[in-house]
Scaffold this motif. Structure first.
Motif, PDB file in Angstrom:
ATOM      1  N   THR A   1       0.818  -1.214   0.000  1.00 21.88           N
ATOM      2  CA  THR A   1       0.000   0.000   0.000  1.00 21.88           C
ATOM      3  C   THR A   1       0.847   1.257   0.000  1.00 21.88           C
ATOM      4  O   THR A   1       0.373   2.306  -0.414  1.00 21.88           O
ATOM      5  CB  THR A   1      -0.966   0.030   1.204  1.00 21.88           C
ATOM      6  OG1 THR A   1      -0.212  -0.099   2.398  1.00 21.88           O
ATOM      7  CG2 THR A   1      -2.005  -1.064   1.095  1.00 21.88           C
ATOM      8  N   GLU A   2       2.110   1.148   0.423  1.00 20.59           N
ATOM      9  CA  GLU A   2       2.950   2.341   0.429  1.00 20.59           C
ATOM     10  C   GLU A   2       3.300   2.783  -0.995  1.00 20.59           C
ATOM     11  O   GLU A   2       3.692   3.916  -1.212  1.00 20.59           O
ATOM     12  CB  GLU A   2       4.224   2.121   1.262  1.00 20.59           C
ATOM     13  CG  GLU A   2       5.122   1.006   0.768  1.00 20.59           C
ATOM     14  CD  GLU A   2       4.773  -0.384   1.309  1.00 20.59           C
ATOM     15  OE1 GLU A   2       5.448  -1.346   0.928  1.00 20.59           O
ATOM     16  OE2 GLU A   2       3.812  -0.515   2.096  1.00 20.59           O
ATOM     17  N   ASP A   3       3.149   1.894  -1.981  1.00 18.32           N
ATOM     18  CA  ASP A   3       3.438   2.220  -3.373  1.00 18.32           C
ATOM     19  C   ASP A   3       2.213   2.704  -4.141  1.00 18.32           C
ATOM     20  O   ASP A   3       2.327   3.079  -5.295  1.00 18.32           O
ATOM     21  CB  ASP A   3       4.005   0.985  -4.089  1.00 18.32           C
ATOM     22  CG  ASP A   3       5.333   0.533  -3.489  1.00 18.32           C
ATOM     23  OD1 ASP A   3       6.066   1.388  -2.962  1.00 18.32           O
ATOM     24  OD2 ASP A   3       5.615  -0.673  -3.551  1.00 18.32           O
ATOM     25  N   VAL A   4       1.060   2.664  -3.533  1.00 16.98           N
ATOM     26  CA  VAL A   4      -0.183   3.038  -4.212  1.00 16.98           C
ATOM     27  C   VAL A   4      -0.387   4.544  -4.103  1.00 16.98           C
ATOM     28  O   VAL A   4      -0.407   5.098  -3.007  1.00 16.98           O
ATOM     29  CB  VAL A   4      -1.387   2.284  -3.596  1.00 16.98           C
ATOM     30  CG1 VAL A   4      -2.688   2.750  -4.222  1.00 16.98           C
ATOM     31  CG2 VAL A   4      -1.220   0.791  -3.769  1.00 16.98           C
ATOM     32  N   GLN A   5      -0.552   5.187  -5.262  1.00 16.32           N
ATOM     33  CA  GLN A   5      -0.820   6.624  -5.280  1.00 16.32           C
ATOM     34  C   GLN A   5      -2.285   6.849  -4.912  1.00 16.32           C
ATOM     35  O   GLN A   5      -3.166   6.179  -5.446  1.00 16.32           O
ATOM     36  CB  GLN A   5      -0.571   7.202  -6.675  1.00 16.32           C
ATOM     37  CG  GLN A   5       0.882   7.176  -7.079  1.00 16.32           C
ATOM     38  CD  GLN A   5       1.659   8.256  -6.348  1.00 16.32           C
ATOM     39  OE1 GLN A   5       1.480   8.520  -5.163  1.00 16.32           O
ATOM     40  NE2 GLN A   5       2.549   8.895  -7.071  1.00 16.32           N
ATOM     41  N   PRO A   6      -2.548   7.788  -4.014  1.00 16.70           N
ATOM     42  CA  PRO A   6      -3.952   8.057  -3.673  1.00 16.70           C
ATOM     43  C   PRO A   6      -4.681   8.701  -4.845  1.00 16.70           C
ATOM     44  O   PRO A   6      -4.062   9.275  -5.744  1.00 16.70           O
ATOM     45  CB  PRO A   6      -3.847   9.022  -2.486  1.00 16.70           C
ATOM     46  CG  PRO A   6      -2.495   9.633  -2.603  1.00 16.70           C
ATOM     47  CD  PRO A   6      -1.613   8.634  -3.284  1.00 16.70           C
ATOM     48  N   LEU A   7      -5.995   8.566  -4.828  1.00 15.88           N
ATOM     49  CA  LEU A   7      -6.808   9.231  -5.849  1.00 15.88           C
ATOM     50  C   LEU A   7      -6.797  10.725  -5.571  1.00 15.88           C
ATOM     51  O   LEU A   7      -6.857  11.145  -4.419  1.00 15.88           O
ATOM     52  CB  LEU A   7      -8.242   8.702  -5.811  1.00 15.88           C
ATOM     53  CG  LEU A   7      -8.445   7.230  -6.161  1.00 15.88           C
ATOM     54  CD1 LEU A   7      -9.896   6.832  -5.936  1.00 15.88           C
ATOM     55  CD2 LEU A   7      -8.017   6.942  -7.581  1.00 15.88           C
ATOM     56  N   ASP A   8      -6.754  11.512  -6.650  1.00 16.21           N
ATOM     57  CA  ASP A   8      -6.846  12.956  -6.425  1.00 16.21           C
ATOM     58  C   ASP A   8      -8.317  13.297  -6.187  1.00 16.21           C
ATOM     59  O   ASP A   8      -9.201  12.457  -6.421  1.00 16.21           O
ATOM     60  CB  ASP A   8      -6.221  13.749  -7.583  1.00 16.21           C
ATOM     61  CG  ASP A   8      -6.961  13.635  -8.901  1.00 16.21           C
ATOM     62  OD1 ASP A   8      -8.220  13.654  -8.912  1.00 16.21           O
ATOM     63  OD2 ASP A   8      -6.289  13.557  -9.943  1.00 16.21           O
ATOM     64  N   PRO A   9      -8.609  14.485  -5.696  1.00 15.35           N
ATOM     65  CA  PRO A   9     -10.001  14.831  -5.361  1.00 15.35           C
ATOM     66  C   PRO A   9     -10.981  14.669  -6.524  1.00 15.35           C
ATOM     67  O   PRO A   9     -12.101  14.218  -6.330  1.00 15.35           O
ATOM     68  CB  PRO A   9      -9.906  16.286  -4.896  1.00 15.35           C
ATOM     69  CG  PRO A   9      -8.511  16.409  -4.359  1.00 15.35           C
ATOM     70  CD  PRO A   9      -7.673  15.532  -5.252  1.00 15.35           C
ATOM     71  N   ALA A  10     -10.545  15.007  -7.730  1.00 17.88           N
ATOM     72  CA  ALA A  10     -11.441  14.865  -8.891  1.00 17.88           C
ATOM     73  C   ALA A  10     -11.742  13.384  -9.165  1.00 17.88           C
ATOM     74  O   ALA A  10     -12.884  13.017  -9.451  1.00 17.88           O
ATOM     75  CB  ALA A  10     -10.825  15.522 -10.123  1.00 17.88           C
ATOM     76  N   GLN A  11     -10.718  12.529  -9.076  1.00 19.12           N
ATOM     77  CA  GLN A  11     -10.919  11.093  -9.290  1.00 19.12           C
ATOM     78  C   GLN A  11     -11.827  10.503  -8.215  1.00 19.12           C
ATOM     79  O   GLN A  11     -12.741   9.736  -8.516  1.00 19.12           O
ATOM     80  CB  GLN A  11      -9.582  10.358  -9.286  1.00 19.12           C
ATOM     81  CG  GLN A  11      -8.704  10.663 -10.482  1.00 19.12           C
ATOM     82  CD  GLN A  11      -7.313  10.103 -10.316  1.00 19.12           C
ATOM     83  OE1 GLN A  11      -6.742  10.108  -9.222  1.00 19.12           O
ATOM     84  NE2 GLN A  11      -6.744   9.614 -11.417  1.00 19.12           N
ATOM     85  N   LEU A  12     -11.572  10.871  -6.975  1.00 23.72           N
ATOM     86  CA  LEU A  12     -12.373  10.360  -5.869  1.00 23.72           C
ATOM     87  C   LEU A  12     -13.824  10.819  -5.995  1.00 23.72           C
ATOM     88  O   LEU A  12     -14.757  10.028  -5.826  1.00 23.72           O
ATOM     89  CB  LEU A  12     -11.782  10.813  -4.536  1.00 23.72           C
ATOM     90  CG  LEU A  12     -12.344  10.170  -3.276  1.00 23.72           C
ATOM     91  CD1 LEU A  12     -12.158   8.660  -3.295  1.00 23.72           C
ATOM     92  CD2 LEU A  12     -11.698  10.767  -2.038  1.00 23.72           C
ATOM     93  N   GLY A  13     -14.020  12.081  -6.333  1.00 19.55           N
ATOM     94  CA  GLY A  13     -15.378  12.599  -6.518  1.00 19.55           C
ATOM     95  C   GLY A  13     -16.108  11.899  -7.650  1.00 19.55           C
ATOM     96  O   GLY A  13     -17.270  11.512  -7.516  1.00 19.55           O
ATOM     97  N   ALA A  14     -15.418  11.709  -8.792  1.00 18.05           N
ATOM     98  CA  ALA A  14     -16.036  11.017  -9.935  1.00 18.05           C
ATOM     99  C   ALA A  14     -16.382   9.579  -9.576  1.00 18.05           C
ATOM    100  O   ALA A  14     -17.443   9.070  -9.940  1.00 18.05           O
ATOM    101  CB  ALA A  14     -15.102  11.065 -11.142  1.00 18.05           C
TER     102      ALA A  14
END
Length: 181
Positions: free
Chosen positions: A12-25
């Motif tokens: 999980t340390e290698d996983v990039q978080p979703l940006d706000p636009a991706q998370l919202g969509a």
């Protein structure tokens, strides 16, 4: 170790978080799909006594020239082989489909819709269409074309992974093999 930190080695340390636009969509998409599926499920149960998965199977068979294999159906409705086998058994018991061996492949089972199955699809389809139209009501034609293009790309990208029906089956370990002597 801090409970809020992922364990070392989990990746999980290698996983990039979703940006706000991706998370919202993502949240809007999943909510819209859930709302649509709930309304469709209610309509199909009320008007036809069938589930959404059963409707998908019947509709695919009704709009296809000839029978389909169980694997083709599982891939098309994105359902597990075992789950589809169970649903097909219910549909067959209700007289809505028939299943039989394929003359071309002894491992394949062919599924055919019956006259009663076609009649059921025709009976529930008008209510189904009304619900689906509500999905498109707030969209202009241009929006609809953009949505179609976007969802086709998303679906095609997600389909690059093997279908669920191609996943290897897990073998259960018999209880006697795991019991202590």
């Amino acid at each position: 170790m801090n409970d809020s930190q992922p364990e070392a080695g989990t990746g999980t340390e290698d996983v990039q978080p979703l940006d706000p636009a991706q998370l919202g969509a993502y949240f809007v998409l999943t909510e819209a799909v859930s709302l649509l599926q709930h309304q469709v499920e209610q309509q199909l149960r009320a008007e036809g006594g069938i589930s959404y998965v059963q409707f998908q199977v019947l509709a695919r068979l009704a709009h296809h020239d000839g029978p389909l294999t169980m694997t083709e159906l599982a891939d098309g409705v994105v359902y597990s082989r075992s789950g589809l086998t169970y649903q097909a058994g219910l549909l067959e018991k209700a007289g809505l489909i028939t299943r039989g061996p394929s003359p071309d492949d002894e491992r394949a089972t062919l599924v055919t819709i019956t006259g009663d199955g076609r009649a059921l699809v025709e009976r529930v389809l008008p209510g189904h269409i009304q619900i689906v139209r509500r999905l498109f009501d707030p969209l202009a034609n241009d929006d609809l074309h953009h949505l179609g293009d976007i969802m086709n790309r998303v679906r095609d990208h997600l389909r690059t992974q093997p279908p669920r029906s191609a996943a290897s089956r897990r073998r259960r370990t018999p209880p006697s093999a795991t019991a202590a002597p």
